[in-house]
Design a protein around this motif. Structure first.
Motif, mmCIF file in Angstrom:
data_model
loop_
_atom_site.group_PDB
_atom_site.id
_atom_site.type_symbol
_atom_site.label_atom_id
_atom_site.label_comp_id
_atom_site.label_asym_id
_atom_site.label_seq_id
_atom_site.Cartn_x
_atom_site.Cartn_y
_atom_site.Cartn_z
ATOM 1 N N THR A 215 16.183 44.476 -10.851
ATOM 2 C CA THR A 215 17.297 43.962 -11.647
ATOM 3 C C THR A 215 18.624 44.516 -11.149
ATOM 4 O O THR A 215 19.611 43.783 -10.998
ATOM 5 C CB THR A 215 17.101 44.326 -13.130
ATOM 6 O OG1 THR A 215 15.862 43.795 -13.593
ATOM 7 C CG2 THR A 215 18.232 43.757 -13.967
ATOM 8 N N GLY A 216 18.660 45.822 -10.857
ATOM 9 C CA GLY A 216 19.893 46.428 -10.363
ATOM 10 C C GLY A 216 20.302 45.882 -9.010
ATOM 11 O O GLY A 216 21.486 45.594 -8.779
ATOM 12 N N ILE A 217 19.335 45.705 -8.112
ATOM 13 C CA ILE A 217 19.650 45.224 -6.759
ATOM 14 C C ILE A 217 20.153 43.784 -6.796
ATOM 15 O O ILE A 217 21.186 43.448 -6.193
ATOM 16 C CB ILE A 217 18.416 45.350 -5.851
ATOM 17 C CG1 ILE A 217 18.107 46.827 -5.582
ATOM 18 C CG2 ILE A 217 18.638 44.616 -4.528
ATOM 19 C CD1 ILE A 217 16.791 47.069 -4.895
ATOM 20 N N SER B 13 21.422 42.109 -9.344
ATOM 21 C CA SER B 13 22.711 42.040 -10.047
ATOM 22 C C SER B 13 23.842 42.502 -9.144
ATOM 23 O O SER B 13 24.921 41.897 -9.119
ATOM 24 C CB SER B 13 22.663 42.895 -11.319
ATOM 25 O OG SER B 13 21.673 42.442 -12.210
ATOM 26 N N LEU B 14 23.607 43.571 -8.389
ATOM 27 C CA LEU B 14 24.629 44.075 -7.473
ATOM 28 C C LEU B 14 24.928 43.061 -6.371
ATOM 29 O O LEU B 14 26.092 42.846 -6.011
ATOM 30 C CB LEU B 14 24.179 45.398 -6.867
ATOM 31 C CG LEU B 14 25.173 46.088 -5.921
ATOM 32 C CD1 LEU B 14 26.472 46.400 -6.654
ATOM 33 C CD2 LEU B 14 24.567 47.353 -5.330
ATOM 34 N N ILE B 15 23.883 42.410 -5.853
ATOM 35 C CA ILE B 15 24.083 41.383 -4.825
ATOM 36 C C ILE B 15 24.925 40.236 -5.377
ATOM 37 O O ILE B 15 25.846 39.732 -4.719
ATOM 38 C CB ILE B 15 22.732 40.875 -4.306
ATOM 39 C CG1 ILE B 15 22.027 41.969 -3.490
ATOM 40 C CG2 ILE B 15 22.908 39.622 -3.453
ATOM 41 C CD1 ILE B 15 20.621 41.623 -3.085
ATOM 42 N N ILE C 141 27.106 40.359 -7.869
ATOM 43 C CA ILE C 141 28.476 40.810 -8.111
ATOM 44 C C ILE C 141 29.246 40.915 -6.799
ATOM 45 O O ILE C 141 30.413 40.475 -6.702
ATOM 46 C CB ILE C 141 28.465 42.164 -8.848
ATOM 47 C CG1 ILE C 141 27.963 41.969 -10.281
ATOM 48 C CG2 ILE C 141 29.857 42.789 -8.868
ATOM 49 C CD1 ILE C 141 27.742 43.266 -11.039
ATOM 50 N N LEU C 142 28.617 41.481 -5.767
ATOM 51 C CA LEU C 142 29.307 41.616 -4.476
ATOM 52 C C LEU C 142 29.626 40.255 -3.873
ATOM 53 O O LEU C 142 30.715 40.040 -3.329
ATOM 54 C CB LEU C 142 28.451 42.441 -3.513
ATOM 55 C CG LEU C 142 28.279 43.931 -3.864
ATOM 56 C CD1 LEU C 142 27.336 44.591 -2.877
ATOM 57 C CD2 LEU C 142 29.624 44.631 -3.894
ATOM 58 N N TYR D 201 33.751 42.220 -14.614
ATOM 59 C CA TYR D 201 32.324 42.159 -14.290
ATOM 60 C C TYR D 201 31.460 42.825 -15.351
ATOM 61 O O TYR D 201 30.282 42.472 -15.503
ATOM 62 C CB TYR D 201 32.068 42.770 -12.918
ATOM 63 C CG TYR D 201 32.446 41.817 -11.806
ATOM 64 C CD1 TYR D 201 31.717 40.644 -11.603
ATOM 65 C CD2 TYR D 201 33.547 42.057 -10.991
ATOM 66 C CE1 TYR D 201 32.065 39.747 -10.609
ATOM 67 C CE2 TYR D 201 33.898 41.166 -9.992
ATOM 68 C CZ TYR D 201 33.155 40.007 -9.802
ATOM 69 O OH TYR D 201 33.512 39.104 -8.831
ATOM 70 N N MET E 156 28.229 40.691 -17.315
ATOM 71 C CA MET E 156 26.843 41.137 -17.232
ATOM 72 C C MET E 156 25.881 40.306 -18.079
ATOM 73 O O MET E 156 24.758 40.025 -17.627
ATOM 74 C CB MET E 156 26.731 42.618 -17.614
ATOM 75 C CG MET E 156 27.242 43.573 -16.535
ATOM 76 S SD MET E 156 26.545 43.253 -14.891
ATOM 77 C CE MET E 156 24.791 43.532 -15.206
ATOM 78 N N THR F 225 13.848 38.754 -11.603
ATOM 79 C CA THR F 225 13.641 40.182 -11.357
ATOM 80 C C THR F 225 12.360 40.652 -12.038
ATOM 81 O O THR F 225 11.700 41.564 -11.534
ATOM 82 C CB THR F 225 14.832 41.006 -11.866
ATOM 83 O OG1 THR F 225 15.014 40.793 -13.273
ATOM 84 C CG2 THR F 225 16.101 40.614 -11.138
#
Length: 466
Positions: free
Chosen positions: A94-96, A98-100, A102-103, A127, A131, A142
């Protein structure tokens, strides 16, 4: 004494989660009630039941980790081990993802976000508010990746085989994962109830505001907003509306048209500014001209007849809220479920839009269960009992997840067009995938790989042809 202390230590995560959840629920529920007064017409006692569910669902979301920690305290050693492995994999995925997201989004919109006041803080805040929308997009997938990751690792190290030899079935071994999937589905439903669509609306309004601010020097009316209330036959024209981050700010250069019947103007209000009192639910127009038009005009003239009155302050109890006026245009993906339900009950839109909104309402409920269905697909796809690579099963599971994205666009589109009933267009992907999950589990429970299952189907067909 040692046994008692060990048992008490099991409840430490529950106590911590309960404490943090209580603090968050107290703060977030107050914030939500405060936000609702800008959005919903009427007083708190007049709010529809669907709207009052918003703070209730926030409190449920705050206390779900405490409930999970309480259940975890009573699990056995094997279930606790599987739960820890699953949570680690799921949270990392989930973190990976979500970060992808956002970037990638920041790379596309860096120029626009750079125009915000205090760009660094404003971008972080933007951002943070996005979420719910981001999680509403990525959580089912995820969850799928998390289940595939943990079970592939346990299966590759023969831990699943050892667990099965202890006398537990595959369903029983997967019980902690299925319980975790149910928690994820609840969170997915909470995010999709209001805050995911609201974040989408916030996103659209922010970028629209940035574009209007850029063009305001060349076009004084670039920021102008127009809102039409079909229920009250009232039209608002606002040259400078407040921003979405400060909906309580005064409206500048306001023109309100009130019609008695369609095409028959009853009165107009021209005001330098207008402010809204959330406690009395009244609008105050400052330095206002009030023009009353005759109810039965005898002739059509180039210059309409009216009687005019000037007021330093003019108070009107209009039902519109500031939030409605600054977000006049909408799509179904920007409407929260409470507003969606209210519009369906009042039929304040045309029949085509009603059908589209009814389909969206069913889709939001159906997608909650899609989380659990994807978990049921991931479990048999990632478990192998022989020394062979699990990549075939993982590839099939990922392909099915990608196909589900397409089906959740295809069937609801047909339902919105009237080809399918709304409920069928929304639930048909779940029905199809539930049948697929049952067949996949049958192959796992009979200790066969997916390749052997497909070979068996091929052999049966060849026998029938012979």
């Amino acid at each position: 004494m040692t046994i008692t202390a060990s048992k008490l230590r099991r409840f430490i995560p529950f106590i911590l989660a309960l404490t943090v959840g209580s603090i968050l629920a107290w703060d977030l529920m107050g914030r939500e009630w405060s936000q609702m007064q800008w959005e919903i017409p009427g007083t708190r006692s007049e709010y529809p039941m669907a709207q009052t569910m918003r703070p209730i669902l926030i409190s449920i979301g705050c206390f779900l980790p405490a409930l999970g920690a309480f259940i975890y305290a009573f699990l056995g050693i094997m279930d606790r081990y599987i739960t820890r492995q699953f949570l680690t994999s799921f949270l990392l995925c989930t973190g990976i993802l979500s970060l992808i997201f956002i970037l990638g989004d920041f790379a596309d919109n860096a120029n626009d976000l750079g125009d915000l006041e205090n760009p660094l803080v404003s971008t972080l805040y933007f951002y943070l508010l996005q979420m719910p929308m981001i999680l509403n997009l990525v959580l089912p997938y995820t969850l799928l990746l998390g289940v595939l990751w943990v079970l592939t690792r346990l299966s590759g190290s023969s831990e699943i085989t050892g667990m099965l030899q202890s006398g537990r079935s595959l369903i029983r071994i997967s019980a902690p994962i299925l319980i975790g999937s149910a928690f994820v589905a609840i969170y997915y439903g909470i995010f999709g109830f209001h805050w995911g669509p609201n974040a989408t609306l916030y996103r659209k309004l922010i970028f629209s505001s940035i574009s209007s601010t850029r063009n305001v020097h060349s076009n004084p009316f670039a920021m102008a907003s127009r809102y039409k209330n079909d229920m009250t036959q009232r039209i608002w024209n606002i040259r400078i509306p407040p921003t979405i981050s400060s909906p309580g700010a005064p409206l500048v250069d306001v023109h309100v048209e009130q019609f008695s019947t369609p095409g028959i103007l009853e009165y107009e209000i021209f005001a330098e500014s207008a402010t809204w009192n959330p406690f009395t639910r009244e609008w105050t127009f400052n330095n206002a001209d009030y023009r009353r038009h005759p109810s039965n005009p005898t002739s059509l003239k180039i210059v309409p007849e009216f009687t005019s009155e000037h007021h330093l302050t003019l108070t009107k109890k209009f039902s519109e809220t500031p939030w409605q006026l600054i977000s006049p245009t909408f799509r179904v993906d920007t409407i929260g479920t409470p507003t969606l339900s209210n519009m369906l009950n009042t039929y304040s839109v045309n029949s085509k839009m009603v059908r589209e909104m009814r389909t969206e309402w069913h889709v939001r409920i159906a997608k909650i269960f899609s989380c659990i269905i994807l978990a049921f697909i991931a479990i048999p796809s990632s478990v192998t009992f022989q020394r062979r690579s699990p990549m075939t099963g993982i590839g099939i599971a990922i392909f099915l997840a990608a196909a589900m994205l397409f089906l959740y666009e295809f069937f609801p589109t047909l339902a919105s067009a009237g080809i399918f009933p709304s409920w069928l267009g929304a639930w048909l992907p779940n029905i199809i995938y539930a049948l697929i999950a049952i067949y996949l589990f049958r192959t796992r429970l009979s200790m066969r790989s997916l390749r052997e299952w497909f070979d068996d189907i091929r052999n049966r067909r060849s026998l029938k042809q012979d």
